[in-house]
Design a protein around this motif. Structure first.
Motif, PDB file in Angstrom:
ATOM      1  N   PHE A 147      11.953  10.615  -8.648  1.00  0.00           N
ATOM      2  CA  PHE A 147      11.692   9.214  -8.989  1.00  0.00           C
ATOM      3  C   PHE A 147      11.874   8.276  -7.792  1.00  0.00           C
ATOM      4  O   PHE A 147      11.265   7.214  -7.748  1.00  0.00           O
ATOM      5  N   ILE A 148      12.733   8.662  -6.858  1.00  0.00           N
ATOM      6  CA  ILE A 148      13.046   7.727  -5.770  1.00  0.00           C
ATOM      7  C   ILE A 148      11.790   7.286  -5.009  1.00  0.00           C
ATOM      8  O   ILE A 148      11.527   6.086  -4.916  1.00  0.00           O
ATOM      9  N   PRO A 149      10.962   8.220  -4.499  1.00  0.00           N
ATOM     10  CA  PRO A 149       9.750   7.752  -3.801  1.00  0.00           C
ATOM     11  C   PRO A 149       8.769   7.025  -4.711  1.00  0.00           C
ATOM     12  O   PRO A 149       8.124   6.061  -4.282  1.00  0.00           O
ATOM     13  N   VAL A 150       8.671   7.458  -5.971  1.00  0.00           N
ATOM     14  CA  VAL A 150       7.758   6.796  -6.907  1.00  0.00           C
ATOM     15  C   VAL A 150       8.168   5.330  -7.077  1.00  0.00           C
ATOM     16  O   VAL A 150       7.344   4.415  -7.067  1.00  0.00           O
ATOM     17  N   LEU A 151       9.483   5.143  -7.189  1.00  0.00           N
ATOM     18  CA  LEU A 151      10.020   3.806  -7.391  1.00  0.00           C
ATOM     19  C   LEU A 151       9.702   2.884  -6.213  1.00  0.00           C
ATOM     20  O   LEU A 151       9.270   1.742  -6.393  1.00  0.00           O
ATOM     21  N   VAL A 152       9.896   3.418  -5.012  1.00  0.00           N
ATOM     22  CA  VAL A 152       9.619   2.623  -3.815  1.00  0.00           C
ATOM     23  C   VAL A 152       8.140   2.228  -3.784  1.00  0.00           C
ATOM     24  O   VAL A 152       7.785   1.081  -3.502  1.00  0.00           O
ATOM     25  N   GLU A 153       7.284   3.206  -4.146  1.00  0.00           N
ATOM     26  CA  GLU A 153       5.847   2.969  -4.145  1.00  0.00           C
ATOM     27  C   GLU A 153       5.463   1.875  -5.155  1.00  0.00           C
ATOM     28  O   GLU A 153       4.693   0.974  -4.852  1.00  0.00           O
ATOM     29  N   ARG A 154       6.041   1.970  -6.359  1.00  0.00           N
ATOM     30  CA  ARG A 154       5.721   0.973  -7.393  1.00  0.00           C
ATOM     31  C   ARG A 154       6.202  -0.411  -6.987  1.00  0.00           C
ATOM     32  O   ARG A 154       5.560  -1.413  -7.242  1.00  0.00           O
ATOM     33  N   ALA A 155       7.385  -0.460  -6.357  1.00  0.00           N
ATOM     34  CA  ALA A 155       7.917  -1.748  -5.918  1.00  0.00           C
ATOM     35  C   ALA A 155       6.962  -2.372  -4.904  1.00  0.00           C
ATOM     36  O   ALA A 155       6.641  -3.560  -4.978  1.00  0.00           O
ATOM     37  N   ASP A 156       6.468  -1.562  -3.970  1.00  0.00           N
ATOM     38  CA  ASP A 156       5.514  -2.061  -2.974  1.00  0.00           C
ATOM     39  C   ASP A 156       4.254  -2.572  -3.657  1.00  0.00           C
ATOM     40  O   ASP A 156       3.693  -3.589  -3.274  1.00  0.00           O
ATOM     41  N   ARG A 173      14.396 -15.937  -8.096  1.00  0.00           N
ATOM     42  CA  ARG A 173      13.113 -15.866  -8.776  1.00  0.00           C
ATOM     43  C   ARG A 173      12.431 -14.527  -8.515  1.00  0.00           C
ATOM     44  O   ARG A 173      11.846 -13.929  -9.403  1.00  0.00           O
ATOM     45  N   ALA A 174      12.559 -14.047  -7.277  1.00  0.00           N
ATOM     46  CA  ALA A 174      11.941 -12.766  -6.922  1.00  0.00           C
ATOM     47  C   ALA A 174      12.521 -11.649  -7.777  1.00  0.00           C
ATOM     48  O   ALA A 174      11.805 -10.765  -8.241  1.00  0.00           O
ATOM     49  N   LEU A 175      13.836 -11.728  -8.017  1.00  0.00           N
ATOM     50  CA  LEU A 175      14.469 -10.679  -8.806  1.00  0.00           C
ATOM     51  C   LEU A 175      13.929 -10.678 -10.223  1.00  0.00           C
ATOM     52  O   LEU A 175      13.672  -9.641 -10.806  1.00  0.00           O
ATOM     53  N   ARG A 176      13.752 -11.903 -10.765  1.00  0.00           N
ATOM     54  CA  ARG A 176      13.234 -11.966 -12.136  1.00  0.00           C
ATOM     55  C   ARG A 176      11.763 -11.598 -12.213  1.00  0.00           C
ATOM     56  O   ARG A 176      11.337 -10.910 -13.127  1.00  0.00           O
ATOM     57  N   THR A 177      10.976 -12.091 -11.245  1.00  0.00           N
ATOM     58  CA  THR A 177       9.530 -11.878 -11.343  1.00  0.00           C
ATOM     59  C   THR A 177       9.104 -10.541 -10.763  1.00  0.00           C
ATOM     60  O   THR A 177       8.009 -10.093 -11.022  1.00  0.00           O
ATOM     61  N   THR A 178       9.950  -9.912  -9.967  1.00  0.00           N
ATOM     62  CA  THR A 178       9.583  -8.622  -9.397  1.00  0.00           C
ATOM     63  C   THR A 178      10.357  -7.486 -10.046  1.00  0.00           C
ATOM     64  O   THR A 178       9.787  -6.516 -10.521  1.00  0.00           O
ATOM     65  N   VAL A 179      11.686  -7.624 -10.067  1.00  0.00           N
ATOM     66  CA  VAL A 179      12.507  -6.514 -10.543  1.00  0.00           C
ATOM     67  C   VAL A 179      12.339  -6.267 -12.038  1.00  0.00           C
ATOM     68  O   VAL A 179      12.182  -5.119 -12.469  1.00  0.00           O
ATOM     69  N   ALA A 180      12.300  -7.339 -12.834  1.00  0.00           N
ATOM     70  CA  ALA A 180      12.189  -7.130 -14.284  1.00  0.00           C
ATOM     71  C   ALA A 180      10.877  -6.426 -14.664  1.00  0.00           C
ATOM     72  O   ALA A 180      10.910  -5.410 -15.353  1.00  0.00           O
ATOM     73  N   PRO A 181       9.707  -6.930 -14.195  1.00  0.00           N
ATOM     74  CA  PRO A 181       8.472  -6.194 -14.530  1.00  0.00           C
ATOM     75  C   PRO A 181       8.458  -4.789 -13.954  1.00  0.00           C
ATOM     76  O   PRO A 181       7.938  -3.864 -14.592  1.00  0.00           O
ATOM     77  N   LEU A 182       9.049  -4.627 -12.783  1.00  0.00           N
ATOM     78  CA  LEU A 182       9.114  -3.297 -12.184  1.00  0.00           C
ATOM     79  C   LEU A 182       9.910  -2.352 -13.083  1.00  0.00           C
ATOM     80  O   LEU A 182       9.489  -1.229 -13.366  1.00  0.00           O
ATOM     81  N   LEU A 183      11.057  -2.838 -13.571  1.00  0.00           N
ATOM     82  CA  LEU A 183      11.877  -1.996 -14.446  1.00  0.00           C
ATOM     83  C   LEU A 183      11.121  -1.626 -15.712  1.00  0.00           C
ATOM     84  O   LEU A 183      11.184  -0.494 -16.179  1.00  0.00           O
ATOM     85  N   VAL A 184      10.387  -2.598 -16.266  1.00  0.00           N
ATOM     86  CA  VAL A 184       9.632  -2.316 -17.491  1.00  0.00           C
ATOM     87  C   VAL A 184       8.582  -1.239 -17.212  1.00  0.00           C
ATOM     88  O   VAL A 184       8.460  -0.264 -17.964  1.00  0.00           O
ATOM     89  N   GLN A 185       7.853  -1.396 -16.106  1.00  0.00           N
ATOM     90  CA  GLN A 185       6.869  -0.372 -15.714  1.00  0.00           C
ATOM     91  C   GLN A 185       7.521   0.998 -15.563  1.00  0.00           C
ATOM     92  O   GLN A 185       6.986   2.011 -15.990  1.00  0.00           O
ATOM     93  N   LEU A 186       8.694   0.993 -14.911  1.00  0.00           N
ATOM     94  CA  LEU A 186       9.363   2.264 -14.647  1.00  0.00           C
ATOM     95  C   LEU A 186       9.865   2.909 -15.936  1.00  0.00           C
ATOM     96  O   LEU A 186       9.813   4.132 -16.085  1.00  0.00           O
ATOM     97  N   LEU A 187      10.348   2.078 -16.866  1.00  0.00           N
ATOM     98  CA  LEU A 187      10.809   2.630 -18.138  1.00  0.00           C
ATOM     99  C   LEU A 187       9.638   3.264 -18.876  1.00  0.00           C
ATOM    100  O   LEU A 187       9.767   4.338 -19.477  1.00  0.00           O
TER     101      LEU A 187
END
Lengths: 213, 246, 187
Positions: A147-156, A173-187
């Motif tokens: 998952f580690i490389p996949v995660l980095v790729e999705r974040a990019d 704001r970046a944490l809310r607008t980037t990290v939250a949707p990223l986490l949802v995608q990853l879940l």
């Protein structure tokens, strides 16, 4: 698998089983705290260096890097002890800490991750008694590494998508607008992965099983 | 003390009858109040079956019914006579499943380890495992990548790896859920050729209609129902007409 | 545990690992890192059991020799050094955050979430981390607290807030925690 901390050398220390090495490390820790004298700590440091550099033939840099990372802290420790108690007790504490960290580094540098995984699975064997499955530990480790490389790729990808629409949010704001949707995608992805695992026989129970009555 | 697992099969009734194919009897599926599929009665025995439908039509759920990833809330699904509800383990051994996103089905960090995963689950001994993995990697042009990290493969190679991980288990039938959607034209063609060459029965859910050339039977799913069941030509025509009226 | 839970556990172990690549700010013996943000998120998003296991899995990966800690540390050294207590406290912190989050699930918001993260992510971590730092480094209580807790509190408060804000968004769009069943919650 890339293992920056493992240093491949054909040495008896490398060949020693991972379990034995871990036991030795644990025994050393017990000894250093049970017999807190300068002689014991000094002898242990010399012994560790002899095993690491002499027998395992690790490059000096591998161990030096660990010691170097601790330099300011060890120095500060010495100063604090010199001011509050005395220099001898400071030297002893520093020596003990340095020895333990270096010994741990020797074990890590001479043992492959796959061997460590095998030890972990064996340590988890008692789980069987309570209905657990030790093989799953190996699967968990593999999945996390995957998952580690996949995660980095999705974040990019998310960052690029936002930049393409003119936004490169910073700060909270970046944490809310980037990290939250990223986490949802990853879940969602993790859920898909679990389906793929089930499809390849990870579990013999249906995903939506009826409630136990 | 032992609990009987409700999903587990009663002892030794794996009496698969390979001639029966995949049967759906009065199948419907709901997520909570939302009806995803309803009123499906089918028997799929043809070697090549396609499924088309708009996004949200229920075709992904349909695909997941075929190997027990989803157990229907109504009716039953039988694979060679085995019920996906009670004999899911035997069903999954017979029906392989390839997903749309290769990243979501590669679970091990390196290529060979990942291909071996399903065989480990089946309890295949290590020697045989290694031989079968090597053979599959060779066949799909991944032999040179056996010890490479999976994340360094291209998208097309990743999908080939995902397919290899299923084929190595030698299932009798394989379900593909949009296998080419995320691939470029060249890789999509390679996957299409690979599918065409399989000896197994294949069920392909797809948006890419040219993937269905030469298929025996195509189902059109719309609003949770199978609205057309015909050879590719007429079925694709129905599907196009349906989409134009949206 | 279902296969899905295993995948979530592995995912959050990876999340904590990737947060470690955000450069750490070195302050004395214990650096400020984004990894405790991951620990808080594991508890707040996955709940007690899965959050605990995710952090534990991350620590196993570190112990196996992967350089996943912030600043690229890895192997067994961090488990016997000055940071040891903090590392051991992480799974407990995730468990406590997860347990409290599960209980507050129906009324969860950023404020409640922040408070929960403070209890699990600050109180628990220092309750374990500081005494271990004191013992390993042979420091006095004053020195251990000034060196091993005080410099981090402002950053930790901020992280507790950020983790709650993120968990709140995830809760609304992809809830993973299920409300504790009444039978289990009653005891």
């Amino acid at each position: 698998m890339t293992l920056p901390l493992y240093v491949p050398v054909a040495s008896p220390v490398h060949r020693l089983s991972a379990g034995v090495k871990l036991l030795c490390l644990a025994a050393l820790a017990v000894l250093l705290f049970a017999r807190p004298t300068l002689t014991v700590a000094g002898a242990a440091l010399v012994g560790t260096l002899a095993v690491g550099l002499g027998v395992a033939r690790l490059p000096v840099a591998v161990l030096a890097r660990q010691a170097w990372a601790l330099r300011w802290f060890l120095l500060a420790l010495l100063v604090v002890h010199a001011l509050t108690t005395d220099v001898a007790s400071g030297a002893h504490t520093v020596l003990r800490l340095l020895t333990l960290v270096l010994a741990a580094a020797v074990v890590t540098a001479t043992t492959r991750v796959t061997e460590m995984v095998a030890v972990v699975e064996r340590l988890c064997a008692p789980l069987r008694l309570v209905g657990g499955r030790p093989q799953r530990v190996g699967l968990l480790i593999a999945m996390a590494l995957r998952f580690i490389p996949v995660l980095v790729e999705r974040a990019d990808r998310i960052r690029a998508a936002q930049a393409a629409r003119g936004g490169a949010p910073r700060g909270v704001r970046a944490l809310r607008t980037t990290v939250a949707p990223l986490l949802v995608q990853l879940l969602q992805m993790a859920h898909d992965v679990s389906e793929a695992l089930d499809a390849r026989g990870a579990d013999d129970v249906p995903a939506h099983r009826p409630r136990r009555t | 003390m032992r609990f009987r697992r409700p999903g587990a099969a009663p002892a030794a009734v794996d009496v698969a009858d390979p001639g029966r194919g995949i049967e759906l009897r009065g199948v419907g599926h709901r997520y909570g109040d939302r009806v995803v599929l309803e009123g499906i009665d089918l028997r799929l025995t043809e070697p090549r079956v396609g499924v088309v439908g708009a996004n949200g039509s229920g075709k992904s759920t349909f695909a997941r019914l075929l190997n027990g990833l989803v157990v229907p809330t109504d009716g039953q699904v039988l694979v060679d006579g085995l019920d996906t509800r009670t004999q899911v383990r035997a069903v999954r051994r017979r029906v392989g499943f390839v997903f749309q996103d290769p990243d979501a089905q590669i679970v091990h960090p390196t290529v060979a380890e990942d291909v071996a995963y399903g065989l480990e689950n089946q309890g295949v001994p290590p020697d045989e495992r290694a031989a079968r993995v090597a053979e599959v990697l060779e066949r799909y042009g991944l032999a040179g990548h056996a010890d490479h990290p999976a994340h360094l493969l291209s998208g097309g190679q990743k999908q080939l790896l995902a397919i290899a991980g299923v084929l190595v288990m030698r299932p009798a039938r394989i379900v593909f859920d949009e296998p080419t959607t995320l691939l470029d034209l060249v890789n999509a063609r390679r996957v299409a050729e690979l599918i065409a060459g399989l000896e197994q029965q294949v069920v392909v859910v797809t948006h890419q209609l040219d993937l269905l050339d030469g298929f025996d039977r195509v189902l059109v799913v719309d609003g949770g129902r199978v609205v057309e069941d015909a050879p590719p030509g007429p079925a694709v025509a129905t599907y196009r007409a349906l989409m134009e009226h949206r | 545990m279902k296969t899905r839970d295993l995948a979530y556990v592995a995912l959050f172990a990876a999340v904590i690992a990737v947060l470690g690549t955000i450069p750490a700010i070195p302050v004395g013996p214990v650096p400020i890192t984004a990894q405790t943000l991951g620990v808080m998120l594991a508890g707040a998003v996955l709940g007690a059991r899965r959050g605990f296991l995710a952090v534990l899995l991350f620590l196993v990966l570190v112990a196996l020799g992967l350089p996943l800690l912030a600043s690229g540390a890895g192997g067994l050294a961090p488990f016997v050094g000055t940071t040891a207590g903090y590392l051991y406290s992480w799974p407990v912190a995730a468990f406590v955050i997860g347990w409290l989050t599960e209980r507050a699930w129906d009324r969860y918001n950023v404020l409640r979430g922040t408070l929960i993260n403070v209890v699990g992510g600050i109180v628990v971590i220092y309750a374990v981390g500081v005494p271990v730092l004191k013992a390993v480094a042979g420091l006095s209580w004053t020195a251990a607290v000034t060196g091993g807790a005080l410099p981090f509190i402002p950053g930790d408060l901020f992280k507790a807030f950020v983790a709650a804000a993120i968990a709140d968004v995830v809760r609304r769009s992809y809830p993973v925690i299920e409300r504790p069943r009444r039978a289990a919650g009653a005891r």
